[in-house]
Design a protein around this motif. Structure first.
Motif, short mmCIF file in Angstrom:
data_model
loop_
_atom_site.label_atom_id
_atom_site.label_comp_id
_atom_site.label_asym_id
_atom_site.label_seq_id
_atom_site.Cartn_x
_atom_site.Cartn_y
_atom_site.Cartn_z
N HIS A 62 17.45 -20.75 -62.98
CA HIS A 62 18.27 -22.07 -63.16
C HIS A 62 19.78 -21.60 -63.80
O HIS A 62 19.61 -21.07 -64.77
CB HIS A 62 17.52 -23.02 -63.80
N LEU A 63 20.83 -22.12 -62.79
CA LEU A 63 22.17 -21.70 -63.30
C LEU A 63 22.45 -22.81 -64.46
O LEU A 63 22.38 -23.98 -64.24
CB LEU A 63 23.09 -21.84 -62.14
N PRO B 262 40.22 -18.07 -69.90
CA PRO B 262 38.95 -18.30 -69.21
C PRO B 262 38.50 -19.66 -69.52
O PRO B 262 38.87 -20.10 -70.76
CB PRO B 262 38.06 -17.15 -69.71
N TYR B 263 37.62 -19.99 -68.88
CA TYR B 263 37.41 -21.60 -69.04
C TYR B 263 35.63 -21.52 -68.73
O TYR B 263 35.23 -20.67 -68.02
CB TYR B 263 37.90 -22.64 -68.44
N TYR B 264 34.81 -22.33 -69.26
CA TYR B 264 33.34 -22.28 -69.10
C TYR B 264 32.97 -23.69 -68.44
O TYR B 264 33.62 -24.64 -68.75
CB TYR B 264 32.67 -22.27 -70.45
N LEU B 265 32.02 -23.64 -67.58
CA LEU B 265 31.46 -24.66 -66.80
C LEU B 265 30.03 -24.62 -67.41
O LEU B 265 29.27 -23.79 -67.17
CB LEU B 265 31.58 -24.88 -65.50
N MET B 266 29.51 -25.87 -67.76
CA MET B 266 27.94 -25.97 -68.23
C MET B 266 27.24 -26.92 -67.84
O MET B 266 27.84 -28.10 -67.51
CB MET B 266 28.10 -26.01 -69.99
N ASP B 267 25.92 -26.79 -67.58
CA ASP B 267 24.99 -27.87 -67.05
C ASP B 267 24.42 -28.20 -68.22
O ASP B 267 23.56 -27.46 -68.75
CB ASP B 267 24.11 -27.21 -65.96
N ASP B 268 24.81 -29.44 -68.59
CA ASP B 268 24.09 -29.96 -69.80
C ASP B 268 22.83 -30.38 -69.76
O ASP B 268 21.88 -30.03 -70.78
CB ASP B 268 25.15 -31.07 -70.70
N ASN B 269 22.26 -31.23 -68.89
CA ASN B 269 20.93 -31.56 -68.87
C ASN B 269 20.06 -31.07 -67.88
O ASN B 269 19.05 -31.51 -67.49
CB ASN B 269 21.05 -33.15 -68.61
N GLY B 270 20.63 -30.14 -67.16
CA GLY B 270 19.40 -29.44 -65.94
C GLY B 270 19.77 -30.28 -64.69
O GLY B 270 18.80 -29.96 -63.87
N SER B 271 20.69 -31.18 -64.42
CA SER B 271 20.64 -31.78 -63.13
C SER B 271 21.31 -31.14 -62.01
O SER B 271 21.44 -31.45 -60.83
CB SER B 271 21.35 -33.29 -63.39
N GLY B 272 22.26 -30.02 -62.46
CA GLY B 272 22.97 -29.28 -61.47
C GLY B 272 24.29 -29.66 -61.39
O GLY B 272 24.94 -28.93 -60.88
N THR B 273 24.83 -30.69 -62.13
CA THR B 273 26.11 -30.79 -62.03
C THR B 273 26.91 -30.22 -63.35
O THR B 273 26.41 -30.15 -64.63
CB THR B 273 26.50 -32.40 -62.43
#
Length: 110
Positions: free
Chosen positions: A66-67, A79-90
């Motif tokens: 899982h990403l 640099p910047y970060y993108l995180m999936d907080d709740n596992g929904s894929g967004t």
């Protein structure tokens, strides 16, 4: 002077204790505990996939397939970060000025 006399009177006692320790049997050497290798660890390590697009570098972090995080390093800028907080894929961009990270551990999954 009294302290010196008291110390000299205790000198024979220290010699008696030293000879008693010499007659005691030697203790066995205990081996060190086994080293836990990453293969035996309970928590799996994240997989990191590096993608190079021109001057831009993208790092994808996956755990159990899982990403959950993406780090984007553009050719110009920070640099910047993108995180999936709740596992929904967004994915949601993490603000670097806001350093507060709320722990979101999964205790039980049904």
């Amino acid at each position: 002077m009294r302290r010196l006399i008291a110390l000299l009177s205790l000198l024979p006692l220290t010699q008696a204790f030293a000879s008693a320790d010499a007659s005691a049997p030697a203790k066995a050497v205990v081996p060190p505990p086994p080293v836990i290798s990453p293969a035996n660890a309970a928590e799996p390590e994240p997989e990191v996939r590096l993608i190079q697009k021109g001057d831009e570098k993208i790092e994808e972090y996956r755990l159990n397939g899982h990403l959950y995080m993406v780090k984007v390093t553009p050719s110009h800028g920070v640099p910047y970060y993108l995180m999936d907080d709740n596992g929904s894929g967004t994915m949601r961009q993490v603000d670097p000025s806001n350093r507060i990270v709320i722990p979101r551990w999964v205790l039980v999954r049904f």
